[in-house]
Each structure stands twice: as structure tokens, then as C-alpha cells.
Write an enzyme that holds these catalytic residues in place. Structure first.
Site, PDB file in Angstrom:
ATOM      1  N   SER A   1       0.817  -1.216   0.000  1.00 57.67           N
ATOM      2  CA  SER A   1       0.000   0.000   0.000  1.00 57.67           C
ATOM      3  C   SER A   1       0.854   1.272   0.000  1.00 57.67           C
ATOM      4  O   SER A   1       1.531   1.563  -0.973  1.00 57.67           O
ATOM      5  CB  SER A   1      -0.945  -0.062   1.198  1.00 57.67           C
ATOM      6  OG  SER A   1      -1.808   1.034   1.193  1.00 57.67           O
TER       7      SER A   1
ATOM      8  N   GLU B   1     -11.557   6.335   8.328  1.00 56.84           N
ATOM      9  CA  GLU B   1     -10.448   6.860   9.111  1.00 56.84           C
ATOM     10  C   GLU B   1     -10.115   8.213   8.503  1.00 56.84           C
ATOM     11  O   GLU B   1     -10.314   8.420   7.294  1.00 56.84           O
ATOM     12  CB  GLU B   1      -9.218   5.951   9.000  1.00 56.84           C
ATOM     13  CG  GLU B   1      -9.316   4.700   9.849  1.00 56.84           C
ATOM     14  CD  GLU B   1      -7.980   3.972   9.944  1.00 56.84           C
ATOM     15  OE1 GLU B   1      -7.568   3.682  11.062  1.00 56.84           O
ATOM     16  OE2 GLU B   1      -7.367   3.695   8.897  1.00 56.84           O
ATOM     17  N   ALA B   2      -9.567   9.112   9.328  1.00 55.65           N
ATOM     18  CA  ALA B   2      -9.215  10.437   8.815  1.00 55.65           C
ATOM     19  C   ALA B   2      -8.296  10.315   7.601  1.00 55.65           C
ATOM     20  O   ALA B   2      -8.342  11.127   6.679  1.00 55.65           O
ATOM     21  CB  ALA B   2      -8.543  11.241   9.923  1.00 55.65           C
TER      22      ALA B   2
ATOM     23  N   ARG C   1      -1.038   7.124  22.123  1.00 55.20           N
ATOM     24  CA  ARG C   1      -1.217   5.659  22.011  1.00 55.20           C
ATOM     25  C   ARG C   1       0.007   5.051  21.323  1.00 55.20           C
ATOM     26  O   ARG C   1       0.677   5.719  20.525  1.00 55.20           O
ATOM     27  CB  ARG C   1      -2.494   5.312  21.230  1.00 55.20           C
ATOM     28  CG  ARG C   1      -2.536   5.891  19.843  1.00 55.20           C
ATOM     29  CD  ARG C   1      -3.742   5.413  19.055  1.00 55.20           C
ATOM     30  NE  ARG C   1      -3.506   4.099  18.462  1.00 55.20           N
ATOM     31  CZ  ARG C   1      -2.826   3.902  17.341  1.00 55.20           C
ATOM     32  NH1 ARG C   1      -2.298   4.900  16.668  1.00 55.20           N
ATOM     33  NH2 ARG C   1      -2.663   2.686  16.871  1.00 55.20           N
ATOM     34  N   PRO C   2       0.293   3.771  21.610  1.00 55.90           N
ATOM     35  CA  PRO C   2       1.393   3.132  20.897  1.00 55.90           C
ATOM     36  C   PRO C   2       0.934   2.801  19.483  1.00 55.90           C
ATOM     37  O   PRO C   2      -0.204   2.377  19.292  1.00 55.90           O
ATOM     38  CB  PRO C   2       1.634   1.844  21.699  1.00 55.90           C
ATOM     39  CG  PRO C   2       0.322   1.549  22.351  1.00 55.90           C
ATOM     40  CD  PRO C   2      -0.367   2.863  22.567  1.00 55.90           C
TER      41      PRO C   2
END
Ligand SMILES: CC(=O)N[C@H]1[C@@H](OP(=O)(O)O)O[C@H](CO)[C@@H](O)[C@@H]1O
Ligand SMILES: [Mg+2]
Length: 499
Positions: A13, A327-328, A452-453
Site C-alpha cells: 500500500s 479513518e481520517a 497511544r502506541p
């Protein structure tokens, strides 16, 4: 699910810049045409970490017995690759693997990830009442273009749309789509150099646009003020729209803006069809969704926040009658539950207006690739809404004003020390850190920040937004500083921009 076909897509991708197109990987498609069920990821990890052939066979036997797979029945796999040169060798290795297991393979050639998902679903529903379409690329293009033409019939002709194809496989698919659309939407393709080494995703593509919040330089001379354009990513499952205003300033229309546009349109159609009491529309986002988009949407319909990663969004969207998820970063789609599709097929409209709205909803179920986020299908969906609303990019953009935001990566000693709850919006570990973040965020107008990880890189991500650009940046770098001081890899390496 004996005898059903699964899919294998050889693609990476969008790739981190330092690896370029050499980076490659694999996406596995389940028999429903959807993403691999999460519980199988552990098997994939064990198999790919097997160091020797013996270890590999042992791991394979463990999977077979744990999942009670009857290997006397032939497996069926449809596979494809994107344009990365290493795909050729990887597909050859896959074919060797299929031969070794006496599995039946079908080579779908060079195509997009969402087309492969479509093929899996079409193959597995062939000659059934749930048939998803002809199990060929032609079937995919025919289905999407027929639905698109029905949805825009009788409307003003659409202005040409520029597509940045990321120099990837989307260039091939968009070119074919353009022929099927037959001028119902003129497409002008850019960044189509699929044979030029190292050009894939280089200074172009959806990930570049979202991360840099900037126009791909190659479009600078092409895009006229007010004209809309979009970027695909390397395997055409992500989409970013944008335009330049009269002053030449770049405006990004990201996954959140797509969700807002599409969800509001579907809610209106459901109401116009007289189905608002029976069909509930909902939206799924992640913590990265712009706060202004959440506010806009939450005033109109239920909004759910889930952990990062499309698998979480997809599964949450299945709980609505019609679930819109994005998703953004531009990955998403719309799911119509099986009972909703049945309801649409059997509903008796009482007025001509209801009948038209119902027909549009049914056509949307054909236009939208419901197996997975699909940049081309999403692009057609956006174009349908813009056409129905007579919106330009400017009007779409003004649905709400994005809050300025900043994403910062922090390299820490051990990212597993960071654990979250509440859809990744709050840290439970390291203890005490969350209250420090909250205290900082409170000092900024419209301040919001979370940590966040990453699930894909060895870093911890910091997100911050605020009403004013400079404040969003300051909040992000302050929180990054807090995180670094708590768990940073080496105090001597503390980045200078961290506050
Ligand atoms: C902030 C961000 O963009 N995170 C991305 C990124 O996940 P991380 O877990 O944040 O590394 O890669 C995922 C897979 O491509 C994508 O789904 C997600 O949105
Ligand atoms: Mg992709």
C-alpha cells in the site's frame, strides 16, 4: 466454510519513505471478501516467523489442527499483486506454496486491493441469491459504472476530476473505469508512471497528501482554483480529496470530510424514502477524527469511536443498519446490513419522491464496495453526493471547519509500556501520565490530546488539536515532551522541538 475461496493480495500500500517501493507485504481476504478475521493474525505471525522449513511445517500443522481444517478438500485462492517489482517473485513463491498444498489458484493479475476483495465475494456468491456481481474485473467496473450512471442521470454534467494515481496500480484501474464511465464523469489521470522505478507513492498519493497536508508537487501546474482533485494510495484503498481556493491555498477534504458528506446524504435519502423509523444510520470514527467532524456528525446521527485500524471500524459499522466508517486518512466505506438490503428491496414507496429516494439507496448498495474501503468506489460515491447537492469543493469543505491538529511520533524505550482504554483515548499506563496530559489540554481553547502506541511502527503517537494552529502545535509538542521525559529512549536524544 468448505470449498470457499479466499484471497491473497501482494501489496504494501503506502510505504515509509526510507523503504520506498522495495517494501512489500501481503493482505489476506476472508471468504466473505472482507479483511482477515483478527484471531488469524496470530497464526500469520507464527508462520512468517518460522526460521526453517521444518519449523514452518510444524507451525502449519498446528494451525491445521487448531482450526480443524480438512486438508483432503482442496483450498481455493484467488490472488493478485500491485505494481511493485518484487510482487512478481512473491506471487511465484505463493504459487509454489499453493502447488505444494495442492490448492487451486486463480491469478487475478495486477489489480487493486479492493478489486481483489470484490472478486472473492463475487466468486463465493456466484449463482446464489446474494450474487455480488460477475466474478471478473469487468463485472466490477460494470457494476460500479452502471450504478453511478443511474445515480447521476438527469443531473448537470460533472466537471472533469483530476486523479493522482500515486504512480501505482490505481492508474490502471482508474483508466479502465474512465472507459466504463463513458463521459458521465470525465477523469484526468496524473502520476500514472507505473514502470518508473521508485516513483510509487513518491511525492504523491493519499498518504503524502494527508501527512504533508499539501498538494502533490506534480499537480501544481495542473490544478486550477476551484477544481477538485483526489489522490489514491499505492493499492487504491485510500482516498483524499482537495482543491485550491481563489488565492491558491490548499484545502484538504480527508476521510472525516468524506464521512460527513456521505452520512448526511444517506440520512436524507433514508428520510425521503420514508424509512427513518426503520433504518438507523450510524458513523464509526477513531480518536484521530477531527473534533469538528465528530461535533458535526454527532448533531445528526449516532457516532461511535473505536480503536485505530480499519478492522475495528468495519466490525463496529456492522452493528448499524447502515454504517458509515472512515479513518481520517481516507480509508473507509459504507455497510448496508443484509436485513436493510432486504428492506430496501421490499419497501413499497407511497409517493414518487419516496420511490426516487429508494431507487437511489438501492443504487448506492451497488455503487459502494462493501467488502472493504475502495478509493475508486468511494470517489464515485463522493461525486454522486456532490452532483445531488450541487456542491463544489468549497461548499463541501464548509460543512464544518477543521480544528488545527498535529501528529507527533515519539521514540520510546518500550512502546508496550503504553496501554490505553476508552477506544485508545486514555492511557492507563504509565500510571499518572494521563492526568498530566488532561491538565495540559485544559489550558488550551478547544484542546484535546491523546497518546497511544502505534500498531505498525515502533513509536508512540501523540495527537493534539486546538482552536488555533500555534496552540495545537504547542500542545502536541508539550505532550510529546511529557511522554519523552516519562519513557524516552535516551535523554540526550530528546528532540529539540519537544517542549
Ligand atoms: C494515525 C494513523 O494514521 N495511523 C494509521 C497507522 O496505524 P498506527 O497503529 O497508528 O501505526 O497505520 C494503519 C494501517 O495502515 C492505519 O489504519 C492507521 O490509521
Ligand atoms: Mg492502501
Amino acid at each position: 466454510m468448505d470449498g470457499l475461496t479466499v484471497g491473497v493480495m501482494v501489496t504494501a500500500s503506502h510505504n515509509p519513505d526510507q523503504l520506498g517501493e522495495q517494501d512489500n507485504g501481503v493482505k489476506i481476504v476472508d471468504p466473505r471478501g472482507e479483511m482477515l478475521e483478527g484471531s488469524w493474525e496470530a497464526h500469520a505471525t507464527t508462520l512468517s516467523n518460522a526460521a526453517t522449513t521444518d519449523e514452518f511445517i510444524e507451525a502449519l500443522e498446528a494451525v491445521i489442527s487448531a482450526s480443524k481444517i480438512d486438508i483432503s478438500k482442496p483450498g481455493r485462492v484467488v490472488y493478485a499483486r500491485d505494481t511493485r517489482p518484487s510482487g512478481v517473485e512473491l506471487v511465484a513463491a505463493l504459487e509454489d506454496g499453493l502447488a505444494a498444498l495442492s490448492a487451486e489458484g486463480r491469478n487475478a493479475g495486477v489489480t487493486t486491493t479492493p478489486i481483489l476483495h470484490y472478486l472473492v465475494k463475487a466468486i463465493n456468491t456466484k449463482n446464489t441469491p446474494e450474487s455480488y456481481g460477475d466474478d471478473s474485473e469487468e463485472g466490477y467496473f460494470q457494476k460500479l459504472s452502471d450504478a453511478f450512471k443511474s445515480l447521476v442521470t438527469g443531473r448537470q454534467p460533472l466537471e472533469p476530476l483530476i486523479i493522482d494515481c500515486a504512480n501505482g496500480v490505481g492508474a490502471l484501474a482508474a483508466n479502465t473505469l474512465n472507459q466504463y464511465l463513458d463521459k458521465s464523469l470525465p477523469l484526468e489521470l496524473e502520476n500514472t508512471a507505473i514502470s518508473t522505478p521508485s516513483s510509487l507513492n513518491y511525492a504523491c498519493g493519499a498518504d503524502y497528501v494527508k501527512t504533508m497536508q499539501r498538494l502533490p508537487p506534480s499537480l501544481a501546474d495542473r490544478l486550477k482554483p476551484g477544481q477538485r482533485a483526489c489522490s489514491l494510495d499505492g493499492d487504491a484503498d485510500r482516498l483524499m480529496y482537495y482543491y485550491l481556493d481563489e488565492r491558491g491555498i490548499f484545502h484538504m477534504l480527508d476521510g472525516d470530510k468524506i464521512a460527513a458528506l456521505v452520512a448526511a446524504f444517506i440520512v436524507d435519502l433514508v428520510k425521503s424514502a420514508g424509512l427513518e423509523n426503520e433504518v438507523k444510520v450510524g458513523v464509526v470514527q477513531t480518536a484521530y477524527a477531527n473534533g469538528a467532524s465528530t461535533k458535526y456528525l454527532a448533531g445528526r446521527l449516532p457516532v461511535k469511536c473505536v480503536a485505530t485500524g480499519v478492522k475495528h471500524l468495519h466490525h463496529a459499522a456492522e452493528h448499524f443498519n447502515i454504517g458509515v466508517y472512515f479513518e481520517a486518512n481516507g480509508h473507509g466505506t459504507v455497510l448496508f446490513s443484509p436485513s436493510t438490503q432486504l428492506k430496501l428491496a421490499n419497501h413499497q414507496p407511497s409517493t414518487p419522491a419516496q420511490s426516487t429516494a429508494l431507487k437511489h439507496l438501492i443504487n448506492l448498495t451497488h455503487l459502494i464496495n462493501q467488502t472493504v474501503g475502495d478509493a475508486l468506489s468511494d470517489m464515485l460515491l463522493v461525486e454522486v453526493v456532490l452532483s445531488h447537492k450541487s456542491y463544489t469543493g468549497v461548499e463541501w469543505d464548509s460543512l464544518y471547519v477543521d480544528l488545527p491538529n498535529r501528529l507527533v511520533k515519539v521514540v520510546v524505550g518500550d512502546r508496550n509500556a503504553f496501554r490505553t482504554e476508552n477506544a485508545e483515548r486514555q492511557l492507563v499506563s504509565p500510571p499518572g501520565l494521563q492526568s498530566k496530559i488532561d491538565e495540559l489540554a485544559r489550558r488550551y481553547d478547544g484542546g484535546r490530546s491523546f497518546v497511544r502506541p502505534s500498531g505498525t511502527e515502533d513509536v508512540v503517537r501523540v495527537y493534539a488539536e486546538a482552536v488555533v494552529r500555534s496552540q495545537a502545535d504547542e500542545l502536541a509538542f508539550r505532550v510529546a515532551g511529557l511522554v519523552y521525559d516519562e519513557a524516552g529512549a535516551d535523554p540526550a536524544e530528546r528532540p529539540k522541538e519537544f517542549l
